[in-house]
Write a protein that holds these residues in place. Sequence first.
Motif, PDB file in Angstrom:
ATOM      1  N   ASP A  17      -5.132  14.194 -39.185  1.00  0.00           N
ATOM      2  CA  ASP A  17      -5.116  14.215 -40.555  1.00  0.00           C
ATOM      3  C   ASP A  17      -3.922  13.580 -41.298  1.00  0.00           C
ATOM      4  N   ARG A  63      -2.103  13.925 -43.403  1.00  0.00           N
ATOM      5  CA  ARG A  63      -1.016  14.721 -43.924  1.00  0.00           C
ATOM      6  C   ARG A  63      -0.094  15.296 -42.736  1.00  0.00           C
ATOM      7  N   GLY A  88       0.085  29.164 -42.294  1.00  0.00           N
ATOM      8  CA  GLY A  88      -1.328  28.716 -42.160  1.00  0.00           C
ATOM      9  C   GLY A  88      -2.396  29.686 -42.583  1.00  0.00           C
ATOM     10  N   ALA A 144      -0.811  29.874 -48.219  1.00  0.00           N
ATOM     11  CA  ALA A 144      -1.812  28.997 -49.137  1.00  0.00           C
ATOM     12  C   ALA A 144      -1.292  28.764 -50.328  1.00  0.00           C
ATOM     13  N   TYR A 179       1.707  26.202 -50.390  1.00  0.00           N
ATOM     14  CA  TYR A 179       1.322  24.677 -50.205  1.00  0.00           C
ATOM     15  C   TYR A 179       0.923  24.405 -51.597  1.00  0.00           C
ATOM     16  N   GLY A 196       2.012  21.629 -54.294  1.00  0.00           N
ATOM     17  CA  GLY A 196       1.209  20.346 -54.472  1.00  0.00           C
ATOM     18  C   GLY A 196       1.484  20.065 -56.111  1.00  0.00           C
ATOM     19  N   GLY A 218       4.283  20.567 -50.605  1.00  0.00           N
ATOM     20  CA  GLY A 218       2.990  20.734 -50.630  1.00  0.00           C
ATOM     21  C   GLY A 218       2.321  20.053 -49.138  1.00  0.00           C
ATOM     22  N   ALA A 219       2.963  19.467 -48.324  1.00  0.00           N
ATOM     23  CA  ALA A 219       2.345  19.060 -46.872  1.00  0.00           C
ATOM     24  C   ALA A 219       3.650  19.109 -45.805  1.00  0.00           C
ATOM     25  N   LEU A 243      -7.763   4.882 -51.058  1.00  0.00           N
ATOM     26  CA  LEU A 243      -8.669   5.471 -51.955  1.00  0.00           C
ATOM     27  C   LEU A 243      -8.865   4.557 -53.033  1.00  0.00           C
ATOM     28  N   LEU A 278      -5.565  20.754 -56.449  1.00  0.00           N
ATOM     29  CA  LEU A 278      -4.614  20.650 -55.889  1.00  0.00           C
ATOM     30  C   LEU A 278      -4.965  19.444 -54.874  1.00  0.00           C
ATOM     31  N   ASN A 318      -3.254  17.928 -52.492  1.00  0.00           N
ATOM     32  CA  ASN A 318      -2.475  18.204 -51.189  1.00  0.00           C
ATOM     33  C   ASN A 318      -3.145  19.132 -50.400  1.00  0.00           C
ATOM     34  N   LEU A 323      -9.172  28.844 -53.267  1.00  0.00           N
ATOM     35  CA  LEU A 323      -7.506  29.073 -53.443  1.00  0.00           C
ATOM     36  C   LEU A 323      -7.263  30.671 -54.087  1.00  0.00           C
ATOM     37  N   GLN A 370      -9.534  33.552 -50.881  1.00  0.00           N
ATOM     38  CA  GLN A 370     -10.105  33.171 -49.430  1.00  0.00           C
ATOM     39  C   GLN A 370     -10.588  34.572 -48.749  1.00  0.00           C
ATOM     40  N   ARG A 382     -10.530  30.825 -41.629  1.00  0.00           N
ATOM     41  CA  ARG A 382     -10.895  29.641 -42.214  1.00  0.00           C
ATOM     42  C   ARG A 382     -12.279  29.077 -41.855  1.00  0.00           C
ATOM     43  N   LEU A 404      -8.917  16.042 -47.380  1.00  0.00           N
ATOM     44  CA  LEU A 404      -7.997  16.382 -48.369  1.00  0.00           C
ATOM     45  C   LEU A 404      -8.550  15.959 -49.743  1.00  0.00           C
TER      46      LEU A 404
END
Lengths: 328, 506
Positions: free
Chosen positions: A3, A5, A182, A188, A191, A195, A262-263, A320, B93, B95, B104, B107, B116, B139
């Motif tokens: 990823d 990220r 995580g 969540a 994050y 963002g 955000g990451a 992108l 979002l 990110n 979000l 969950q 997950r 993403l």
Amino acid sequence: MIDTRNLPFVAALVIFLVAYAACVLQFPNMLSTRVIGNLLTDNAFLGIAAVGMTFVILSGGIDLSIGSVIAFTSVFVAVMVGSLEVNPLIAFAAVLVISTAFGATMGLMIRFLAIPPFVVTLAGMFLARGAAYLISTESVPISHPIIDAIQGFYFRFPGGGRLTAMAMLMLLVFAVGAVVAGRTRFGANVYALGGNPQSAELMGVPVGRTTVGIYALSGFLSGLAGIAYTLYTSSGYSLATVGVELDAIAAVVIGGTLLTGGAGLVAGTFIGILIQGLIQTYIVFDGTLSSWWTKIVIGALLFAFIVLQRGIVWYSDRRLAEGRLKEA
Amino acid sequence: METTSLLEARAIGKSFLGNKALDGVDFTLERGEIHALLGENGAGKSTLIKILTGVYTRDTGSVTLDGSEITPANVADAQQLGIGTVYQEVNLLENLTVAENLFLGRQPRRFGLVDRREVRRRARSLLQGYGLDIDVDTLLSSHSVAIRQIIAIARAVDLSGKVLVLDEPTASLDSQEVEMVFAVLRRLRNQGLGIIIITHFLNQVYAIADRVTVLRNGRLVGSRKIADLPRMDLISMMLGRELQDITREHQATEETIAAGEAPIRFTGYGKRGSVTPFDLDIRPGEVVGVAGLLGSGRTETAFLLFGIDRPDSGTASIDGTDVRIASPVAAISNGFGFCPEERKNDGIIGDFSVSDNIALALQARQGWAKPLSSRQKAELADRFIRSLDIRPPDPDRPIKFLSGGNQQKAILARWLATEPRLLILDEPTRGIDIGAHAEILKMIEQLCIDGMSLIVISSELEELTAIAHRVIVLSDRRHVAELKGDAITADNIMKAIAAPSQTEAA
């Protein structure tokens, strides 16, 4: 496929492994459990504080009060245990409540007075440092059976290295921190805030609760780091740990967390701590280098990582855009 | 039997600081209907939407959903009641992954931890319902705006499920992508969802909507079935003019225009996704009007000319030499000036005094190394406060305490102080009172006589017919027509806007 990220994290890991291998080539003795054990113990308090900082930075904020809170905690515990002869466990609990409340208050101000985190935590930095001076300006040594017991507790690795209680505490904090970041809704939300706070709010993220939670967590972990520091030095000193917040920020960013939020990964911060520890260890082994080289290398690494992060953002934007051109 | 409408708003009123943003507006949304909400800037569309989605609370009136009265206190409340919203840009979002975005805040969890695998599974099955087969672990930022918009719709519908509100969902999409989003909307409509859509593209209104409601100046103009509504009628509803009105005909005289070759020329000027390439030349003493509906590319044209956006095609030339206008600074040094539409955000610096605001552009042109002395500033302020009749005539008062008309005059003064050869005015008379309105028009005429070139962007057709020597008409981000002399009438402008353009939105 990796990823994008998490590319900075992978880069940090690779840098650590390559640097460690290079160190070992020069000083074969560095490949020992003793070195690793000491590295973990020496950086335990920094690592614990850096986990809190990871959450703060992930949410797009910053916490400058960490070093001062650590100093406050160490002086507070030292005076409570050393001079007032309070049971250390009670002192620990009290100081954790104080530091958590301190962090939560900063979070409240950031959210409800809409003051930038930089300013609020700068004020917090002075406040906590001042409070530490108020308790004592001298270095207060402590000694107590419980503290001695904790200090003396360790696992022995094969090869003579020791995994001390402080190192274990740090590893535990990293493990719990990784799960919280995580695998929980709170994580969540952190994050999400990092963002884009407006989008997060429109998507129903409880922004206020999360912000307060983040700074409370950072306060709590600063307190815990302060306890680890007290155990590490067997004393409390209000002039100690000046600028530790900056070391923590460096560890977080080198570990691949985006400074704008955000990451990033809690595990990355662990790598960041290891890299910093490795540099210090190398300097000790070399013996001729000034310890300021630590700062210089950290500075260079920080630059490199910030450029890397920019580059990744730029690259993925471009890809992108190209993708869209092809579709059109 | 369902006899009531899905969503009914009756006599909705809302004021901000004494200004009526909405005044007794009715709005009805049926099940299985796509309902377009139209109106120019300041018509009250967004206020109405924000009341329905819980961002604002209404002052008066009632809202019923499925027959029972509702008063959503906030966005989450409205979502719970069944009203979901998708905004133009900030709604997801970048990110986070697609799956994380979809779930979000809700969950699925196992043993207190986010599950997950379950998140992924549900995300996949949710998106399959929208015909979207993408890797939900990627993403959000790696997907095109159209895909993101569909993901946002999926989230909103999954969360709310009765009413879907879309605020300019297609503003930054190309025509293929628009079709993709519309296909999703049609399917949702057929499932019985009520959909409210705000858009500025009339082609899209005719392509997707079943019914339109037009607002103007906070009031309801009307609600019609799109099938029985000719384009021309819709435009006159939006602009507030009846075709049979006697229009004030063209008034500007040609005398002021300098003869000969136009010294300022733009050739093939354009920017992808913003404005289709156009040609424009302008002479001293000439006023070029720019007409078009909101979102037709009026402001984008101004941004391009003034170097705020960089063109990706075409050339600009002044007095026969090619110039590159890649930034406002370059534009200013070439003698351009620009009064933006968003006075409060882009124009004035509220806490600065009137005289500081006036001195700003001149100072910028001089460079920061050579500060204007306070005496020079005072002279400058004095001169313009007198000549433009800025009231109150106090150069030291922070400009935010002046009325809109006087703020506008101060911004005009700012540019006049640099003695520009080309002045671009974007909606110079919006939000100011009638008296100041007339004064500003008079001033434009005077500047013209003095030999300045002006480009005036306006949605007031009378204004353009009164002052412009030429009018360029924009539609769907394209310069579709140029009217000259006696051809400049409100009717002709509207006809040009209404003529269906060859292509969909750029």
